[in-house]
Design a protein around this motif. Structure first.
Motif, PDB file in Angstrom:
ATOM      1  N   ALA A 152       0.861  -1.027  -0.038  1.00  0.00           N
ATOM      2  CA  ALA A 152       0.124   0.006  -0.021  1.00  0.00           C
ATOM      3  C   ALA A 152       0.836   0.996  -0.045  1.00  0.00           C
ATOM      4  CB  ALA A 152      -0.775   0.020   0.968  1.00  0.00           C
ATOM      5  N   GLY A 153       1.917   1.401  -0.901  1.00  0.00           N
ATOM      6  CA  GLY A 153       2.592   2.704  -1.070  1.00  0.00           C
ATOM      7  C   GLY A 153       3.137   2.504  -2.458  1.00  0.00           C
ATOM      8  N   PHE A 154       2.542   1.629  -3.290  1.00  0.00           N
ATOM      9  CA  PHE A 154       2.595   1.630  -4.505  1.00  0.00           C
ATOM     10  C   PHE A 154       1.815   2.580  -5.109  1.00  0.00           C
ATOM     11  CE2 PHE A 154       4.625  -2.801  -5.698  1.00  0.00           C
ATOM     12  CZ  PHE A 154       5.991  -2.224  -5.471  1.00  0.00           C
ATOM     13  N   SER A 155       2.308   3.134  -6.384  1.00  0.00           N
ATOM     14  CA  SER A 155       1.192   4.158  -7.228  1.00  0.00           C
ATOM     15  C   SER A 155       0.128   3.587  -8.041  1.00  0.00           C
ATOM     16  CB  SER A 155       2.138   4.932  -8.331  1.00  0.00           C
ATOM     17  OG  SER A 155       2.342   3.698  -9.361  1.00  0.00           O
ATOM     18  N   ALA A 156      -0.736   4.454  -8.405  1.00  0.00           N
ATOM     19  CA  ALA A 156      -1.779   4.040  -9.124  1.00  0.00           C
ATOM     20  C   ALA A 156      -1.506   3.170 -10.366  1.00  0.00           C
ATOM     21  CB  ALA A 156      -2.814   5.114  -9.527  1.00  0.00           C
ATOM     22  N   THR A 157      -0.557   3.458 -10.792  1.00  0.00           N
ATOM     23  CA  THR A 157      -0.174   2.919 -12.305  1.00  0.00           C
ATOM     24  C   THR A 157       0.077   1.353 -11.738  1.00  0.00           C
ATOM     25  OG1 THR A 157       0.825   5.036 -12.811  1.00  0.00           O
ATOM     26  CG2 THR A 157       1.372   2.977 -14.256  1.00  0.00           C
ATOM     27  N   ALA A 158       1.164   1.394 -10.838  1.00  0.00           N
ATOM     28  CA  ALA A 158       1.765   0.025 -10.425  1.00  0.00           C
ATOM     29  C   ALA A 158       0.568  -0.893  -9.951  1.00  0.00           C
ATOM     30  CB  ALA A 158       2.572   0.366  -9.251  1.00  0.00           C
ATOM     31  N   LEU A 159      -0.292  -0.383  -9.117  1.00  0.00           N
ATOM     32  CA  LEU A 159      -1.568  -0.880  -8.731  1.00  0.00           C
ATOM     33  C   LEU A 159      -2.623  -1.590  -9.889  1.00  0.00           C
ATOM     34  CD1 LEU A 159      -3.494  -1.945  -6.385  1.00  0.00           C
ATOM     35  CD2 LEU A 159      -4.496   0.284  -6.324  1.00  0.00           C
ATOM     36  N   ALA A 160      -2.621  -0.529 -10.919  1.00  0.00           N
ATOM     37  CA  ALA A 160      -3.639  -0.921 -11.920  1.00  0.00           C
ATOM     38  C   ALA A 160      -2.718  -2.184 -12.972  1.00  0.00           C
ATOM     39  CB  ALA A 160      -3.557   0.182 -12.976  1.00  0.00           C
ATOM     40  N   THR A 161      -1.674  -1.990 -13.070  1.00  0.00           N
ATOM     41  CA  THR A 161      -0.775  -2.946 -13.700  1.00  0.00           C
ATOM     42  C   THR A 161      -0.985  -4.668 -12.980  1.00  0.00           C
ATOM     43  OG1 THR A 161       0.812  -1.462 -14.388  1.00  0.00           O
ATOM     44  CG2 THR A 161       1.491  -3.880 -14.754  1.00  0.00           C
ATOM     45  N   ARG A 162      -1.010  -4.499 -11.756  1.00  0.00           N
ATOM     46  CA  ARG A 162      -1.107  -5.799 -10.999  1.00  0.00           C
ATOM     47  C   ARG A 162      -2.427  -6.243 -11.088  1.00  0.00           C
ATOM     48  NH1 ARG A 162       3.176  -3.132  -9.847  1.00  0.00           N
ATOM     49  NH2 ARG A 162       5.082  -4.101  -9.078  1.00  0.00           N
ATOM     50  N   ILE A 163      -3.435  -5.433 -10.766  1.00  0.00           N
ATOM     51  CA  ILE A 163      -4.897  -6.000 -10.785  1.00  0.00           C
ATOM     52  C   ILE A 163      -5.321  -6.441 -12.125  1.00  0.00           C
ATOM     53  CG2 ILE A 163      -7.205  -4.976 -10.921  1.00  0.00           C
ATOM     54  CD1 ILE A 163      -6.323  -2.878  -8.890  1.00  0.00           C
ATOM     55  N   ASN A 164      -4.809  -5.530 -13.549  1.00  0.00           N
ATOM     56  CA  ASN A 164      -5.236  -6.093 -14.674  1.00  0.00           C
ATOM     57  C   ASN A 164      -4.465  -7.564 -14.845  1.00  0.00           C
ATOM     58  OD1 ASN A 164      -6.928  -4.140 -15.461  1.00  0.00           O
ATOM     59  ND2 ASN A 164      -5.377  -3.009 -15.869  1.00  0.00           N
ATOM     60  N   ASP A 165      -3.237  -7.565 -14.682  1.00  0.00           N
ATOM     61  CA  ASP A 165      -2.244  -8.816 -15.125  1.00  0.00           C
ATOM     62  C   ASP A 165      -2.984  -9.957 -14.395  1.00  0.00           C
ATOM     63  OD1 ASP A 165       0.395  -9.822 -16.337  1.00  0.00           O
ATOM     64  OD2 ASP A 165       0.264 -10.702 -13.882  1.00  0.00           O
ATOM     65  N   SER A 166      -3.551 -10.090 -13.113  1.00  0.00           N
ATOM     66  CA  SER A 166      -4.079 -11.241 -12.643  1.00  0.00           C
ATOM     67  C   SER A 166      -5.539 -11.384 -12.879  1.00  0.00           C
ATOM     68  CB  SER A 166      -3.751 -11.393 -11.116  1.00  0.00           C
ATOM     69  OG  SER A 166      -3.828 -10.413 -10.298  1.00  0.00           O
ATOM     70  N   ASP A 167      -6.177 -10.259 -13.404  1.00  0.00           N
ATOM     71  CA  ASP A 167      -7.383 -10.202 -13.685  1.00  0.00           C
ATOM     72  C   ASP A 167      -8.412 -10.368 -12.171  1.00  0.00           C
ATOM     73  OD1 ASP A 167      -9.846  -9.609 -15.092  1.00  0.00           O
ATOM     74  OD2 ASP A 167     -10.055 -11.902 -15.563  1.00  0.00           O
ATOM     75  N   CYS A 168      -8.012  -9.323 -11.258  1.00  0.00           N
ATOM     76  CA  CYS A 168      -8.921  -9.468  -9.985  1.00  0.00           C
ATOM     77  C   CYS A 168     -10.295  -8.984 -10.251  1.00  0.00           C
ATOM     78  CB  CYS A 168      -7.988  -8.533  -8.821  1.00  0.00           C
ATOM     79  SG  CYS A 168      -6.298  -9.221  -8.758  1.00  0.00           S
ATOM     80  N   LYS A 169     -11.192  -9.593  -9.685  1.00  0.00           N
ATOM     81  CA  LYS A 169     -12.514  -9.135  -9.514  1.00  0.00           C
ATOM     82  C   LYS A 169     -12.969  -8.279  -8.409  1.00  0.00           C
ATOM     83  CE  LYS A 169     -15.941 -12.082  -9.164  1.00  0.00           C
ATOM     84  NZ  LYS A 169     -16.745 -13.308  -9.299  1.00  0.00           N
ATOM     85  N   ILE A 170     -12.233  -8.153  -7.266  1.00  0.00           N
ATOM     86  CA  ILE A 170     -12.453  -7.447  -6.216  1.00  0.00           C
ATOM     87  C   ILE A 170     -11.210  -6.889  -5.677  1.00  0.00           C
ATOM     88  CG2 ILE A 170     -12.361  -9.413  -4.577  1.00  0.00           C
ATOM     89  CD1 ILE A 170     -14.663  -8.237  -2.969  1.00  0.00           C
ATOM     90  N   VAL A 171     -11.454  -5.620  -5.038  1.00  0.00           N
ATOM     91  CA  VAL A 171     -10.244  -4.714  -4.337  1.00  0.00           C
ATOM     92  C   VAL A 171     -10.614  -4.486  -2.972  1.00  0.00           C
ATOM     93  CG1 VAL A 171      -8.753  -2.762  -4.450  1.00  0.00           C
ATOM     94  CG2 VAL A 171      -9.508  -3.735  -6.675  1.00  0.00           C
ATOM     95  N   ILE A 172      -9.661  -5.009  -2.135  1.00  0.00           N
ATOM     96  CA  ILE A 172      -9.931  -4.562  -0.763  1.00  0.00           C
ATOM     97  C   ILE A 172      -9.031  -3.491  -0.417  1.00  0.00           C
ATOM     98  CG2 ILE A 172      -9.737  -5.469   1.836  1.00  0.00           C
ATOM     99  CD1 ILE A 172     -10.206  -8.343   0.620  1.00  0.00           C
ATOM    100  N   THR A 173      -9.347  -2.313   0.198  1.00  0.00           N
ATOM    101  CA  THR A 173      -8.411  -1.281   0.609  1.00  0.00           C
ATOM    102  C   THR A 173      -8.943  -0.740   1.857  1.00  0.00           C
ATOM    103  OG1 THR A 173      -7.505   0.716  -0.397  1.00  0.00           O
ATOM    104  CG2 THR A 173      -9.696   0.471  -0.804  1.00  0.00           C
ATOM    105  N   SER A 174      -8.612   0.698   2.266  1.00  0.00           N
ATOM    106  CA  SER A 174      -8.986   1.497   3.298  1.00  0.00           C
ATOM    107  C   SER A 174      -9.134   2.742   2.802  1.00  0.00           C
ATOM    108  CB  SER A 174      -8.081   1.401   4.376  1.00  0.00           C
ATOM    109  OG  SER A 174      -6.787   1.778   4.118  1.00  0.00           O
ATOM    110  N   ASP A 175      -9.832   3.457   3.745  1.00  0.00           N
ATOM    111  CA  ASP A 175      -9.872   5.050   3.395  1.00  0.00           C
ATOM    112  C   ASP A 175      -8.486   5.520   3.276  1.00  0.00           C
ATOM    113  OD1 ASP A 175      -9.269   4.745   6.065  1.00  0.00           O
ATOM    114  OD2 ASP A 175     -11.160   6.173   6.792  1.00  0.00           O
TER     115      ASP A 175
END
Length: 635
Positions: A152-175
């Motif tokens: 949870a220190g990675f940028s939006a770009t890095a996060l999006a790359t990882r979500i798309n690469d493994s085709d995640c259907k749900i994201v868990i985060t905090s405010d």
């Protein structure tokens, strides 16, 4: 069975010999006697490094969370499983018992099921170091979903790359998250990332900093109300031994991050066994690994390894410098920490502040110190040993990788005599070898070359998500029938291993192969130097010459930099030889580092080569701002 807890050096050698002569019998005994299985395996091991394919405990069925939680309830239900130490030292620590963890994991698992998550689905977890991070991880494992934790220190770009690469259907985060005196808007980063992630159906948001955030209708849901309504009973999904447990991304030296896939049974057996021995964990110890669960160190040695052994594992939300540089030692004293596992970067940063921050704390509870992430230099090793361990707590300088899943080469405390800068001996069952550039194994001692592993161990990553060819090319194509670590190593006269740095950090100067680690060690011995990094750059005569980036303990104002350069090169000359002297020495305010503390030499190399047109994504660095400063002052 004594094999599960090694107590002296002779026993290590006996057990090690058994583990490499009859690996299948050895690991079968460990697996059978120390874990819960729904169904026993048909075969212990099938493998072929040419394909490459590795399968452990094929045919077995289990759920890792039953081994981490359920089986402890009868005997350790009221014992603290997770001890959460928040960012603000004035806030109370939270003790989550095994009984409470059981209920909270089940509730979270039921929430995921209600959101439509099924066995095999990928779930991205982008949560700071709060209990929900560990609980979400275990909840995924409970229902057979594959977790992909993104630091949870990675940028939006890095996060999006990882979500798309493994085709995640749900994201868990905090405010948001606390980091020392700062707060970070995590939800905003997730919102930005999801602009380019079509596959995400829902976002579950934990409250941490109580900030005003936007919730997207139909997609975003507050987590707590859903947990409050969920049942605290959830049957564990029966998993096959080789079903994927998680995907964890590691940055490739080039291009796209690699999603390393770890499977269930072998990973469980190996992380539990290494935890027990590498840290000599005993029943009432309090164990603390300072890593983030976003890294493999956190997966294996905050969550799965400790909980499989019924341990008390500390989760720390904050940073070592807040509210001041005594925070680590304050926590050690407060919770009577027995085992302390951190990175050389943290040790060097704390050493730079002097010992007054240490001296006001009682560290007598410490029994074992650990180092992870990169080889620890000699000066830091001695500071750690003298000031933190007081010469009584052995340092385990552990070598392993995201890809290996667990510790591979390490001293076993109170068993293996330690030697500064050496990871010492292979862990039980690990068969390392040193190869030369022509693909020949270098036998005997006092050799140096490239570190490979000859035989599979239970927690080896099985593939790269969606790209088995890249897995084969990266790890199994350099040397036939061997896993190539990418690291250089030497084996000394008694068979101890020292990691000399990434092989791409071996620089050939005038025909001499120079590992960067020993040169950096020599520089770091200079009393004015805090840290250094060496890279090569093209040279007309030598082929490559050496460029040193050096951070001083104080800003160095008033110091004569030319004199310092002469002194540093004299140290190198005395320690290694004149051939290793640096052509250029640039003094820097800081060095670019990954969040796990590794210096990004790839970036430094490009600056030294005057090729800064494409530095790649530097937003994921711990300190991206230092890159521009280094470029502005490049020699």
């Amino acid at each position: 069975m004594s094999n599960y807890h090694i107590k002296h050096l002779e026993e290590y050698y006996q057990v090690y010999r058994k583990s490499v002569r009859n690996p299948e019998i050895f690991w079968e005994e460990i697996a059978e006697e120390h874990f819960l299985w729904r169904k026993k395996w048909d075969t212990v091991l099938e493998w072929d490094f040419a394909t490459p394919e590795v399968k452990w405990f094929q045919g077995a069925q289990l759920n890792i969370t039953e081994n981490c939680i359920d089986r402890h309830l009868a005997t350790r239900g009221d014992k603290t499983a997770i001890l959460f130490e928040p960012n603000n030292p004035d806030d109370d620590a939270e003790h989550i018992t095994y009984n409470q963890l059981y209920r909270r994991v089940n509730q979270f698992a039921n929430v995921l099921k209600e959101q439509g998550v099924k066995k095999g689905d990928r779930v991205c977890i982008y949560v700071p170091m709060i209990p929900e991070l560990a609980i979400a991880t275990l909840a995924c494992a409970r229902i057979g979903a594959i977790h992909s934790v993104v630091f949870a220190g990675f940028s939006a770009t890095a996060l999006a790359t990882r979500i798309n690469d493994s085709d995640c259907k749900i994201v868990i985060t905090s405010d948001g998250s606390y980091r020392g005196a700062k707060t970070i808007d995590l939800k905003g980063i997730v919102d930005e990332a999801l602009e380019s992630c079509d596959g995400v159906e829902s976002v579950l948001v934990a409250k941490r900093i109580n900030s005003d955030i936007t919730m997207k209708e139909g997609r975003d849901k507050w987590l707590q109300p859903l947990l409050d309504e969920a049942s605290n009973q959830c049957k564990a999904e029966v998993m096959n031994a080789e079903d994927p447990l998680f995907i964890l991304y590691t940055s490739g030296s080039t291009g796209k991050p690699k999603g390393m896939v770890h499977t269930t049974a072998g990973y469980m057996v190996y992380t539990a066994y290494t935890f027990k021995n590498a840290f000599q964990y005993r029943e009432n110890d309090v164990y603390w690994c300072t890593a983030d669960i976003g890294w493999i160190t956190g997966h294996s040695y905050i969550v799965y390894g400790p909980l499989c052994n019924g341990a008390t594992t500390v989760m720390f939300e904050g940073v070592p410098s807040y509210p001041d540089y005594s925070r680590f030692w304050d926590i050690v004293e407060k919770h009577k920490v027995s085992q302390f596992y951190t990175a050389p970067t943290a040790i060097r940063a704390l050493a730079k502040q002097g010992v007054e921050f240490v001296e006001k704390h009682d560290l007598s509870s410490l029994k074992v110190l650990g180092s992870v992430g990169e080889p620890i230099n000699e000066e830091a090793w001695h500071w750690y040993n003298d000031n933190i361990g007081k010469g009584k707590s052995p340092i385990i300088d552990s070598w392993w990788q995201t890809e290996t899943g667990g510790i591979m080469i390490t001293p076993i405390p109170y068993v293996t005599p330690t030697k500064p800068t050496y990871a010492t001996l292979p862990f039980i069952g690990i068969q390392p070898c040193i190869m030369d550039e022509d693909g020949q194994e270098l036998k005997g001692n006092q050799v140096e070359g490239r570190l490979c592993i000859k035989f599979p161990w239970p927690s080896i990553a099985r593939t790269i998500w969606g790209n088995h060819q890249r897995y084969k090319d990266t790890y199994f194509s350099t040397y036939e029938n061997k896993y190539f670590t990418g690291d250089g190593a030497l084996r000394d006269e008694v068979g101890y291993y020292r990691i000399t740095g990434r092989v791409d950090d071996v620089i050939i100067v005038s025909g001499h192969n120079l590992g960067t680690a020993p040169i950096e060690d020599a520089i770091n011995e200079h009393p004015a130097v805090a840290e250094s990094a060496i890279v090569g750059f093209p040279h007309d005569i030598k082929g490559s010459a050496l460029y040193g980036y050096v951070t001083l303990k104080d800003s160095g104002e008033g110091r004569n930099h030319d004199n310092l350069r002469i002194e540093i090169n004299q140290l190198i000359s005395d320690r290694i030889g004149p051939i290793a002297k640096l052509n250029k020495i640039q003094f820097t305010e800081g060095l670019p580092k990954t969040r796990s503390g590794k210096i990004m030499r790839r970036i430094l190399r490009k600056i030294a080569e005057k090729d800064t047109s494409n530095l790649g994504d530097i937003s994921t660095l711990l300190n991206p701002e230092c890159v521009q400063d280094i470029m502005d002052n490049a020699l």
